[in-house]
Design a protein around this motif. Structure first.
Motif, mmCIF file in Angstrom:
data_model
loop_
_atom_site.group_PDB
_atom_site.id
_atom_site.type_symbol
_atom_site.label_atom_id
_atom_site.label_comp_id
_atom_site.label_asym_id
_atom_site.label_seq_id
_atom_site.Cartn_x
_atom_site.Cartn_y
_atom_site.Cartn_z
ATOM 1 N N ARG A 118 -15.267 -4.781 5.209
ATOM 2 C CA ARG A 118 -14.797 -5.661 4.133
ATOM 3 C C ARG A 118 -13.293 -5.460 4.015
ATOM 4 O O ARG A 118 -12.713 -4.725 4.782
ATOM 5 C CB ARG A 118 -15.518 -5.326 2.825
ATOM 6 N N SER A 119 -12.661 -6.133 3.082
ATOM 7 C CA SER A 119 -11.229 -5.945 2.899
ATOM 8 C C SER A 119 -10.974 -4.479 2.544
ATOM 9 O O SER A 119 -11.442 -3.994 1.517
ATOM 10 C CB SER A 119 -10.732 -6.855 1.778
ATOM 11 N N PRO A 120 -10.275 -3.745 3.391
ATOM 12 C CA PRO A 120 -10.152 -2.302 3.164
ATOM 13 C C PRO A 120 -9.275 -1.953 1.971
ATOM 14 O O PRO A 120 -8.273 -2.599 1.713
ATOM 15 C CB PRO A 120 -9.527 -1.795 4.462
ATOM 16 N N LYS A 121 -9.696 -0.938 1.249
ATOM 17 C CA LYS A 121 -8.918 -0.388 0.157
ATOM 18 C C LYS A 121 -8.120 0.810 0.666
ATOM 19 O O LYS A 121 -7.181 1.246 0.032
ATOM 20 C CB LYS A 121 -9.828 0.036 -0.991
ATOM 21 N N TRP A 122 -8.541 1.346 1.824
ATOM 22 C CA TRP A 122 -7.838 2.468 2.423
ATOM 23 C C TRP A 122 -8.095 2.476 3.921
ATOM 24 O O TRP A 122 -9.092 1.931 4.384
ATOM 25 C CB TRP A 122 -8.286 3.795 1.800
ATOM 26 N N VAL A 123 -7.170 3.043 4.659
ATOM 27 C CA VAL A 123 -7.333 3.242 6.098
ATOM 28 C C VAL A 123 -6.761 4.607 6.461
ATOM 29 O O VAL A 123 -5.842 5.101 5.801
ATOM 30 C CB VAL A 123 -6.645 2.155 6.959
ATOM 31 N N GLN A 124 -7.339 5.204 7.485
ATOM 32 C CA GLN A 124 -6.796 6.458 8.002
ATOM 33 C C GLN A 124 -6.168 6.165 9.347
ATOM 34 O O GLN A 124 -6.727 5.436 10.166
ATOM 35 C CB GLN A 124 -7.900 7.504 8.140
ATOM 36 N N THR A 125 -4.994 6.722 9.567
ATOM 37 C CA THR A 125 -4.283 6.498 10.813
ATOM 38 C C THR A 125 -3.524 7.768 11.174
ATOM 39 O O THR A 125 -3.687 8.796 10.520
ATOM 40 C CB THR A 125 -3.334 5.280 10.690
ATOM 41 N N LEU A 126 -2.722 7.712 12.218
ATOM 42 C CA LEU A 126 -1.916 8.849 12.645
ATOM 43 C C LEU A 126 -0.443 8.497 12.560
ATOM 44 O O LEU A 126 -0.064 7.345 12.769
ATOM 45 C CB LEU A 126 -2.259 9.240 14.080
ATOM 46 N N ARG B 226 -0.216 13.251 13.394
ATOM 47 C CA ARG B 226 -0.873 13.851 12.232
ATOM 48 C C ARG B 226 -1.592 12.768 11.438
ATOM 49 O O ARG B 226 -1.125 11.636 11.356
ATOM 50 C CB ARG B 226 0.150 14.531 11.323
ATOM 51 N N PRO B 227 -2.723 13.103 10.819
ATOM 52 C CA PRO B 227 -3.446 12.096 10.032
ATOM 53 C C PRO B 227 -2.691 11.721 8.765
ATOM 54 O O PRO B 227 -1.981 12.542 8.180
ATOM 55 C CB PRO B 227 -4.769 12.788 9.693
ATOM 56 N N ALA C 212 0.858 -1.180 0.000
ATOM 57 C CA ALA C 212 0.000 0.000 0.000
ATOM 58 C C ALA C 212 0.891 1.225 0.000
ATOM 59 O O ALA C 212 2.105 1.133 0.193
ATOM 60 C CB ALA C 212 -0.919 -0.012 1.215
ATOM 61 N N MET C 213 0.288 2.388 -0.226
ATOM 62 C CA MET C 213 1.057 3.626 -0.250
ATOM 63 C C MET C 213 0.354 4.659 0.623
ATOM 64 O O MET C 213 -0.862 4.802 0.577
ATOM 65 C CB MET C 213 1.201 4.132 -1.680
ATOM 66 N N SER C 214 1.146 5.378 1.414
ATOM 67 C CA SER C 214 0.569 6.380 2.316
ATOM 68 C C SER C 214 0.510 7.750 1.644
ATOM 69 O O SER C 214 1.267 8.037 0.712
ATOM 70 C CB SER C 214 1.407 6.485 3.593
ATOM 71 N N SER C 215 -0.378 8.580 2.160
ATOM 72 C CA SER C 215 -0.484 9.953 1.657
ATOM 73 C C SER C 215 0.834 10.685 1.874
ATOM 74 O O SER C 215 1.226 11.528 1.064
ATOM 75 C CB SER C 215 -1.636 10.683 2.349
#
Length: 144
Positions: A59-67, A76-77, A20-23
């Protein structure tokens, strides 16, 4: 931004055991401010009807938000996305920036990333915990 610098300084980000790739990484590669990348991602997710984090996690996540901690240690988000959503975001960016991200994805996939099912991953973790427990008990007996 030099992709080799990012590759050398980061660990592999995953969602459900897949790359996966983070913002944060997208901002580094494209040279955009992180807050603007977050804004673009949220706008994309909203337009796609995917902003509900709760339903995304069912469901199987396509994205997640974390800190993540910034340079000053403040949380930071950040949003972590799968390949499909990363490429969808880039469709709105320039060809040059899109190409940089595509190169990074090819690099991530070229690391010999092993795909395993959730069941296999859980079984591996259970076995590893058994090994850790066995070693800990052995050490406790030795200390008595």
């Amino acid at each position: 931004m030099n992709i080799e610098q990012i590759a050398a300084g980061t660990t592999l980000t995953t969602i459900s055991g897949l790359p996966a790739m983070s913002s944060q990484e997208i901002a580094q590669i494209t040279g955009r401010q992180h807050k603007n990348v977050l804004r673009d991602i949220r706008k994309m997710l909203d337009q796609m009807g995917m902003m509900d984090i709760g339903s995304n996690l069912r469901r199987s996540p396509k994205w997640v938000q974390t800190l993540f901690p910034d340079a000053r240690g403040r949380k930071r988000p950040t949003i972590i996305m799968d390949k499909e959503l990363t490429f969808t975001l880039l469709a709105g960016y320039s060809y040059v920036l899109s190409n940089l991200i595509v190169k990074r994805w090819l690099e991530l996939e070229g690391r010999g990333f092993l795909r395993v099912s959730v069941q296999e991953a859980v079984a591996h973790l259970v076995e590893r915990e058994k090994d850790v427990r066995r070693v800990a008990l052995r050490e406790l007996r030795r200390l008595r």
